[in-house]
Design a protein around this motif. Structure first.
Motif, PDB file in Angstrom:
ATOM      1  N   LYS A 279       0.835  -1.196   0.000  1.00  0.00           N
ATOM      2  CA  LYS A 279       0.000   0.000   0.000  1.00  0.00           C
ATOM      3  C   LYS A 279       0.878   1.257   0.000  1.00  0.00           C
ATOM      4  O   LYS A 279       2.070   1.206   0.276  1.00  0.00           O
ATOM      5  N   SER A 280       0.266   2.394  -0.283  1.00  0.00           N
ATOM      6  CA  SER A 280       1.040   3.635  -0.428  1.00  0.00           C
ATOM      7  C   SER A 280       1.462   4.225   0.914  1.00  0.00           C
ATOM      8  O   SER A 280       2.464   4.934   1.003  1.00  0.00           O
ATOM      9  N   THR A 281       0.710   3.944   1.968  1.00  0.00           N
ATOM     10  CA  THR A 281       1.024   4.442   3.305  1.00  0.00           C
ATOM     11  C   THR A 281       0.644   3.382   4.334  1.00  0.00           C
ATOM     12  O   THR A 281      -0.063   2.421   4.024  1.00  0.00           O
ATOM     13  N   TYR A 282       1.086   3.591   5.578  1.00  0.00           N
ATOM     14  CA  TYR A 282       0.708   2.679   6.646  1.00  0.00           C
ATOM     15  C   TYR A 282       0.860   3.363   7.994  1.00  0.00           C
ATOM     16  O   TYR A 282       1.570   4.366   8.128  1.00  0.00           O
ATOM     17  N   HIS A 283       0.166   2.814   9.001  1.00  0.00           N
ATOM     18  CA  HIS A 283       0.335   3.194  10.394  1.00  0.00           C
ATOM     19  C   HIS A 283       0.901   1.993  11.143  1.00  0.00           C
ATOM     20  O   HIS A 283       0.735   0.849  10.717  1.00  0.00           O
ATOM     21  N   LEU A 284       1.514   2.243  12.283  1.00  0.00           N
ATOM     22  CA  LEU A 284       2.055   1.183  13.117  1.00  0.00           C
ATOM     23  C   LEU A 284       1.375   1.189  14.488  1.00  0.00           C
ATOM     24  O   LEU A 284       0.812   2.207  14.902  1.00  0.00           O
ATOM     25  N   PRO A 285       1.422   0.069  15.218  1.00  0.00           N
ATOM     26  CA  PRO A 285       0.854   0.043  16.570  1.00  0.00           C
ATOM     27  C   PRO A 285       1.474   1.116  17.454  1.00  0.00           C
ATOM     28  O   PRO A 285       2.643   1.467  17.313  1.00  0.00           O
ATOM     29  N   GLN A 286       0.675   1.620  18.357  1.00  0.00           N
ATOM     30  CA  GLN A 286       1.098   2.613  19.355  1.00  0.00           C
ATOM     31  C   GLN A 286       1.623   3.900  18.726  1.00  0.00           C
ATOM     32  O   GLN A 286       2.486   4.570  19.284  1.00  0.00           O
ATOM     33  N   SER A 287       1.088   4.242  17.577  1.00  0.00           N
ATOM     34  CA  SER A 287       1.496   5.480  16.921  1.00  0.00           C
ATOM     35  C   SER A 287       0.348   5.999  16.077  1.00  0.00           C
ATOM     36  O   SER A 287      -0.397   5.227  15.485  1.00  0.00           O
ATOM     37  N   GLN A 288       0.212   7.318  16.038  1.00  0.00           N
ATOM     38  CA  GLN A 288      -0.767   7.945  15.160  1.00  0.00           C
ATOM     39  C   GLN A 288      -0.096   8.508  13.907  1.00  0.00           C
ATOM     40  O   GLN A 288      -0.743   9.136  13.079  1.00  0.00           O
ATOM     41  N   ALA A 289       1.189   8.259  13.770  1.00  0.00           N
ATOM     42  CA  ALA A 289       1.927   8.755  12.604  1.00  0.00           C
ATOM     43  C   ALA A 289       1.594   7.938  11.370  1.00  0.00           C
ATOM     44  O   ALA A 289       1.340   6.732  11.448  1.00  0.00           O
ATOM     45  N   GLN A 290       1.603   8.616  10.233  1.00  0.00           N
ATOM     46  CA  GLN A 290       1.431   7.933   8.954  1.00  0.00           C
ATOM     47  C   GLN A 290       2.772   7.900   8.227  1.00  0.00           C
ATOM     48  O   GLN A 290       3.456   8.908   8.123  1.00  0.00           O
ATOM     49  N   PHE A 291       3.127   6.715   7.742  1.00  0.00           N
ATOM     50  CA  PHE A 291       4.391   6.533   7.042  1.00  0.00           C
ATOM     51  C   PHE A 291       4.120   6.266   5.567  1.00  0.00           C
ATOM     52  O   PHE A 291       3.145   5.583   5.225  1.00  0.00           O
ATOM     53  N   ASN A 292       4.978   6.786   4.715  1.00  0.00           N
ATOM     54  CA  ASN A 292       4.829   6.586   3.283  1.00  0.00           C
ATOM     55  C   ASN A 292       5.482   5.278   2.855  1.00  0.00           C
ATOM     56  O   ASN A 292       6.490   4.857   3.413  1.00  0.00           O
ATOM     57  N   GLY A 293       4.898   4.659   1.854  1.00  0.00           N
ATOM     58  CA  GLY A 293       5.479   3.451   1.289  1.00  0.00           C
ATOM     59  C   GLY A 293       4.838   2.178   1.810  1.00  0.00           C
ATOM     60  O   GLY A 293       3.905   2.198   2.609  1.00  0.00           O
ATOM     61  N   SER A 294       5.366   1.058   1.350  1.00  0.00           N
ATOM     62  CA  SER A 294       4.859  -0.257   1.698  1.00  0.00           C
ATOM     63  C   SER A 294       5.415  -0.718   3.042  1.00  0.00           C
ATOM     64  O   SER A 294       6.524  -0.350   3.428  1.00  0.00           O
ATOM     65  N   LEU A 295       4.668  -1.558   3.739  1.00  0.00           N
ATOM     66  CA  LEU A 295       5.121  -2.095   5.026  1.00  0.00           C
ATOM     67  C   LEU A 295       6.464  -2.814   4.895  1.00  0.00           C
ATOM     68  O   LEU A 295       7.384  -2.589   5.673  1.00  0.00           O
ATOM     69  N   ILE A 296       6.574  -3.691   3.923  1.00  0.00           N
ATOM     70  CA  ILE A 296       7.818  -4.428   3.679  1.00  0.00           C
ATOM     71  C   ILE A 296       8.145  -4.258   2.196  1.00  0.00           C
ATOM     72  O   ILE A 296       7.714  -5.046   1.354  1.00  0.00           O
ATOM     73  N   PRO A 297       8.914  -3.238   1.851  1.00  0.00           N
ATOM     74  CA  PRO A 297       9.119  -2.891   0.442  1.00  0.00           C
ATOM     75  C   PRO A 297       9.731  -4.001  -0.405  1.00  0.00           C
ATOM     76  O   PRO A 297       9.461  -4.076  -1.607  1.00  0.00           O
ATOM     77  N   ASN A 298      10.553  -4.863   0.189  1.00  0.00           N
ATOM     78  CA  ASN A 298      11.203  -5.902  -0.603  1.00  0.00           C
ATOM     79  C   ASN A 298      10.421  -7.208  -0.636  1.00  0.00           C
ATOM     80  O   ASN A 298      10.889  -8.219  -1.168  1.00  0.00           O
ATOM     81  N   ALA A 299       9.203  -7.198  -0.098  1.00  0.00           N
ATOM     82  CA  ALA A 299       8.319  -8.362  -0.152  1.00  0.00           C
ATOM     83  C   ALA A 299       7.246  -8.144  -1.222  1.00  0.00           C
ATOM     84  O   ALA A 299       6.994  -7.005  -1.625  1.00  0.00           O
ATOM     85  N   PRO A 300       6.602  -9.199  -1.699  1.00  0.00           N
ATOM     86  CA  PRO A 300       5.590  -9.047  -2.750  1.00  0.00           C
ATOM     87  C   PRO A 300       4.465  -8.090  -2.344  1.00  0.00           C
ATOM     88  O   PRO A 300       4.003  -8.107  -1.189  1.00  0.00           O
ATOM     89  N   ASN A 301       4.031  -7.289  -3.285  1.00  0.00           N
ATOM     90  CA  ASN A 301       3.009  -6.279  -3.004  1.00  0.00           C
ATOM     91  C   ASN A 301       1.664  -6.885  -2.635  1.00  0.00           C
ATOM     92  O   ASN A 301       0.868  -6.260  -1.935  1.00  0.00           O
ATOM     93  N   ASP A 302       1.374  -8.092  -3.119  1.00  0.00           N
ATOM     94  CA  ASP A 302       0.057  -8.685  -2.850  1.00  0.00           C
ATOM     95  C   ASP A 302       0.037  -9.486  -1.553  1.00  0.00           C
ATOM     96  O   ASP A 302      -0.980 -10.094  -1.219  1.00  0.00           O
ATOM     97  N   MET A 303       1.120  -9.473  -0.826  1.00  0.00           N
ATOM     98  CA  MET A 303       1.197 -10.237   0.413  1.00  0.00           C
ATOM     99  C   MET A 303       0.308  -9.635   1.495  1.00  0.00           C
ATOM    100  O   MET A 303       0.260  -8.423   1.669  1.00  0.00           O
ATOM    101  N   PHE A 304      -0.425 -10.498   2.212  1.00  0.00           N
ATOM    102  CA  PHE A 304      -1.111 -10.065   3.433  1.00  0.00           C
ATOM    103  C   PHE A 304      -0.605 -10.912   4.583  1.00  0.00           C
ATOM    104  O   PHE A 304      -0.138 -12.033   4.397  1.00  0.00           O
ATOM    105  N   MET A 305      -0.682 -10.340   5.804  1.00  0.00           N
ATOM    106  CA  MET A 305       0.105 -10.892   6.902  1.00  0.00           C
ATOM    107  C   MET A 305      -0.649 -10.915   8.222  1.00  0.00           C
ATOM    108  O   MET A 305      -1.420 -10.011   8.521  1.00  0.00           O
ATOM    109  N   ALA A 306      -0.361 -11.955   8.997  1.00  0.00           N
ATOM    110  CA  ALA A 306      -0.712 -11.992  10.414  1.00  0.00           C
ATOM    111  C   ALA A 306       0.584 -11.785  11.172  1.00  0.00           C
ATOM    112  O   ALA A 306       1.533 -12.562  11.009  1.00  0.00           O
TER     113      ALA A 306
END
Length: 354
Positions: A279-306
């Motif tokens: 995705k283009s942006t993401y948030h992390l636990p215990q933070s209200q900050a928004q970060f640009n880019g993918s959660l794991i940039p070097n992993a496949p874009n269609d990956m979903f995770m637990a």
């Protein structure tokens, strides 16, 4: 002249056929009758870079891993245990188990006993939070599944009434919160069964998992799932196959599609208790900050995770028909979901599979 042309073409076709085996072979599902059999597939058969396998395993052991599995089309390609762990050892899922609650919520909805668009108080009655009735009634089951309840996430792990305090109107704020366990209460109330009984009948036993929910936390009102790594892999395989186990649709595709896609417009990298890569942006636990880019940039874009505390991982990658499981202690330091370990691990996985 025809023979000279034909032979190279034939060789190319044979080569392409070999390379596309993974695309055409049928998805495999291990038996659910308690037998230990599980089909395997070799690294060499997949034409992966075998020289990178041992460096991956060495890295996993160095980073306090207890179990690691890679499935392709349901078949075990890699299965290794480290640091005293075995195939029979149970380990906690931590927050990776949130996805079990998401899945059971979808099953309850398809059975017509829960509507995730309904307010939580329709099932639990009013007073399950410390908010006013008006504010509490804004909170739907979908808000809980998407982490947009609006409840204060800074009050510790407990989900007792006094810990569930109003912070913002539901749907206006994304915050990683243990209030998700209230969906277990919703499902139990709606089904007229205990959470454990409903979970075992509708999910665990249908796909041959082992495991048990164990109360955790100082308040005792949080349940954490413990199972073998293979049971975690079974759950990942169910998700890879869009909620279907062989010929049984355990979870309907409509809910499944909602769960693994963006659930709200605040944290676009979050579905219904699933993390979403690419995705283009993401948030992390215990933070209200928004970060640009993918959660794991070097992993496949269609990956979903637990993702669970101390690097419990289920990676599901539809484009590669792959499931990756990691259980163990924290790779580097205590973390709540995503960590630097994810990118480092994918660097090693990419070296192997590319």
């Amino acid at each position: 002249m025809k023979k000279i042309i034909f032979i190279p073409i034939l060789l190319v076709l044979l080569n392409c056929s070999s390379d596309s085996t993974n695309e055409t072979e049928q998805m495999y599902f291990p038996p659910t009758d308690g037998t230990a059999s599980w089909e395997t597939k070799s690294v060499s058969n997949l034409r992966w870079n075998e020289s990178e396998l041992q460096p991956l395993l060495d890295y996993l052991e160095l980073k306090h891993t207890k179990s690691f599995i890679i499935l392709v089309n349901g078949r075990i390609v890699i299965e290794n245990y480290f640091n005293g762990h075995t195939a029979l050892s149970n380990w906690y899922w931590a927050s990776a188990g949130k996805t079990l609650t998401s899945t059971l919520s979808g099953i309850a909805e398809q059975e017509g006993i829960v509507n995730i668009n309904n307010k939580v108080s329709d099932y639990l009655g009013t007073g399950w939070t410390s908010a006013t009735v008006a504010k509490e009634n804004l909170i739907t089951c979908k808000n809980i599944l998407s982490m947009t309840s609006g409840l204060n996430d800074a009050l510790g792990d407990g989900v007792s009434t006094e810990n569930l305090q109003y912070k913002a109107d539901a749907g206006t704020r994304w915050a990683y919160h243990n209030v998700y366990v209230k969906m277990q209460d919703v499902v139990a109330q709606a089904s007229g069964r205990t959470w454990n009984a409903y979970f075992n009948a509708k999910l665990r036993d249908k796909i041959g998992m082992n495991g048990v929910w164990i109360n955790s936390g100082t308040s005792g009102d949080l349940s954490v799932y413990w199972s073998t790594a293979r049971s975690m892999a079974r759950f990942g395989l169910l998700q890879l196959n869009k909620g279907k186990w062989q010929n049984t649709q355990v979870l309907n595709e409509n809910y499944y599609d909602q769960a693994i896609n963006t659930s709200q417009n605040i944290n676009v990298a979050y579905g219904y208790l699933w993390w979403l890569n690419g995705k283009s942006t993401y948030h992390l636990p215990q933070s209200q900050a928004q970060f640009n880019g993918s959660l794991i940039p070097n992993a496949p874009n269609d990956m979903f995770m637990a993702l669970g505390k101390n690097d419990q991982k289920i990676y599901v990658i539809p484009s590669k028909k792959m499931v990756v499981i990691r259980m163990g202690d924290s790779a580097d330091g205590t973390n709540f979901a995503l960590s630097d370990f994810d990118a480092s691990l994918w660097e090693k996985i990419n070296a192997l599979i590319q």
